[in-house]
Design an enzyme around this catalytic site. Structure first.
Site, PDB file in Angstrom:
ATOM      1  N   GLY A  85      -4.087  12.617   1.729  1.00 53.16           N
ATOM      2  CA  GLY A  85      -5.108  12.124   1.143  1.00 53.16           C
ATOM      3  C   GLY A  85      -6.439  12.680   1.524  1.00 53.16           C
ATOM      4  O   GLY A  85      -6.695  13.650   2.574  1.00 53.16           O
ATOM      5  N   ASP A  97      -6.268  -3.376  -5.290  1.00 54.69           N
ATOM      6  CA  ASP A  97      -6.069  -1.997  -5.902  1.00 54.69           C
ATOM      7  C   ASP A  97      -4.327  -2.090  -5.980  1.00 54.69           C
ATOM      8  O   ASP A  97      -3.503  -1.177  -5.502  1.00 54.69           O
ATOM      9  CB  ASP A  97      -6.159  -0.828  -4.863  1.00 54.69           C
ATOM     10  CG  ASP A  97      -5.966   0.590  -5.449  1.00 54.69           C
ATOM     11  OD1 ASP A  97      -6.070   0.723  -6.665  1.00 54.69           O
ATOM     12  OD2 ASP A  97      -6.127   1.437  -4.747  1.00 54.69           O
ATOM     13  N   GLY A 152      -7.124  11.997   5.600  1.00 51.37           N
ATOM     14  CA  GLY A 152      -5.955  12.222   6.160  1.00 51.37           C
ATOM     15  C   GLY A 152      -4.533  12.434   5.813  1.00 51.37           C
ATOM     16  O   GLY A 152      -4.514  13.023   4.634  1.00 51.37           O
ATOM     17  N   LYS A 170      -0.206   6.513   9.254  1.00 51.53           N
ATOM     18  CA  LYS A 170      -1.319   6.821   8.593  1.00 51.53           C
ATOM     19  C   LYS A 170      -2.287   7.449   9.565  1.00 51.53           C
ATOM     20  O   LYS A 170      -2.862   6.835  10.281  1.00 51.53           O
ATOM     21  CB  LYS A 170      -1.870   5.649   7.721  1.00 51.53           C
ATOM     22  CG  LYS A 170      -3.158   5.850   6.922  1.00 51.53           C
ATOM     23  CD  LYS A 170      -3.698   4.791   6.391  1.00 51.53           C
ATOM     24  CE  LYS A 170      -5.046   5.037   5.437  1.00 51.53           C
ATOM     25  NZ  LYS A 170      -5.551   3.939   4.728  1.00 51.53           N
ATOM     26  N   ILE A 198       4.616  12.798   4.565  1.00 57.16           N
ATOM     27  CA  ILE A 198       4.966  12.182   3.350  1.00 57.16           C
ATOM     28  C   ILE A 198       3.945  12.439   2.161  1.00 57.16           C
ATOM     29  O   ILE A 198       4.367  12.562   1.294  1.00 57.16           O
ATOM     30  CB  ILE A 198       5.028  10.491   3.795  1.00 57.16           C
ATOM     31  CG1 ILE A 198       6.173  10.238   4.599  1.00 57.16           C
ATOM     32  CG2 ILE A 198       5.335   9.617   2.387  1.00 57.16           C
ATOM     33  CD1 ILE A 198       6.404   8.763   5.143  1.00 57.16           C
ATOM     34  N   VAL A 252      -0.077  10.997   5.729  1.00 54.47           N
ATOM     35  CA  VAL A 252       0.938  10.073   6.157  1.00 54.47           C
ATOM     36  C   VAL A 252       2.065  10.879   6.560  1.00 54.47           C
ATOM     37  O   VAL A 252       2.625  11.614   5.980  1.00 54.47           O
ATOM     38  CB  VAL A 252       1.104   9.165   4.960  1.00 54.47           C
ATOM     39  CG1 VAL A 252       2.207   8.043   5.379  1.00 54.47           C
ATOM     40  CG2 VAL A 252      -0.272   8.348   4.591  1.00 54.47           C
TER      41      VAL A 252
END
Length: 302
Positions: free
Chosen positions: A56, A181, A59, A76, A53, A61
């Site tokens: 980052g 956030d 790692g 994740k 998906i 997703v």
């Protein structure tokens, strides 16, 4: 079986979870392949890897699917190597492991009891594997609005999503959690457009509690009942999250000035998120300004 995490062994990277945290926990993961692709098996579940998906700094997703009942999940995957590094230049910063542990605790406390927060299904911490896996509920619709070039939402659609977002934040705050956030990327549609939920099901859910903070709700209630009418139980003294969604006090306050209220900062970010959904960009974006070039001494009349 779901419920309280099993007692973790000494080989586990993650520290023990506090009471009230609910998800399945596994320290054993077996990887295999069949005709349809890669399969991951734990004592609680068997997952088929469907697709990546996103990716980052810590790692990636991926989308998983249960081979037992077909339920779809988001996984994740945090690399162990990323958990040994502190943020460069940060003073007295929490370690990445502390941050991950807090994120798991928050999701394990909130997601099982609120329909407005993505639920944590299982955590896999096998010391023989490269990744620690956080298996969560999958939201098929993706982010409520991409942060680049997406068509703004209609007012009615934005209203429905904003209502669910506010309900989610109210629940988080009532349980002593400041998200820190809030932005469109962290507000996921439950279903793809055109396949929206039933009447009493939220349209969107909150994700990503990686920079969240906690406070004692009882302290907030006690301080709010003071004659001054305010309190500092949710006070923050540092910034976290995405600058475009910061409230002004996030960058003008400091520990010397008493900090700023985390609940208020979340509320401001929710308002910016609503604006973004309706207009397709953030407010207060600085536009290029043409300034006259000053005349240097000795250049007059030249």
């Amino acid at each position: 079986p779901m419920g309280q995490p099993q007692q973790q062994q000494s080989s586990s990277v993650l520290p023990p979870m506090p009471p009230g945290v609910s998800f399945a926990f596994s320290q054993q993961l077996t990887k295999s392949k069949d005709r349809e692709g890669k399969v991951l098996t734990t004592p609680h579940e068997q997952y088929r890897v469907v697709k990546k998906i996103s990716r980052g700094a810590q790692g990636k997703v991926k989308k998983f699917k249960s081979t037992r009942d077909g339920t779809e999940y988001a996984a994740k995957m945090v690399t162990r190597a990323s958990l040994t590094k502190k943020r460069p230049g940060a003073r007295n910063a929490e370690s990445p492991m502390d941050i991950l542990h807090r994120e798991i605790c928050i999701m394990g406390q909130l997601g099982r009891s609120s329909p407005y927060v993505v639920a944590l299904h299982e955590v896999i911490d096998d010391p023989e594997q490269e990744y620690i896996y956080l298996i969560t509920e999958f939201c098929a619709g993706g982010p409520v609005l991409a942060q680049s070039g997406a068509r703004p939402l209609s007012e009615s659609e934005a209203r429905a999503h904003f209502s669910a977002l506010v309900e989610g934040l109210l629940y988080c705050h009532s349980r002593g959690v400041i998200h820190r956030d809030v932005k469109p990327d962290n507000v996921l549609r439950v279903a793809k457009s055109g396949r929206e939920r039933g009447r009493d099901t939220p349209t969107v859910k909150l994700i990503d509690f990686g920079v969240s903070s906690t406070f004692r709700v009882s302290d907030l209630r006690r301080s709010a009942s003071n004659s001054s009418g305010g309190g500092d139980a949710d006070s923050m003294t540092n910034t976290a999250g995405t600058p475009m969604f910061f409230a002004p006090e996030c960058v003008t306050s400091s520990a010397d000035t008493g900090g700023y209220g985390g609940i208020g900062a979340d509320t401001w970010a929710a308002g910016v998120t609503l604006y973004f959904m309706v207009f397709g960009h953030c407010p207060f974006v600085r536009l290029p300004i043409r300034l006259p070039i000053p005349t240097l001494p000795g250049q007059a009349g030249s």
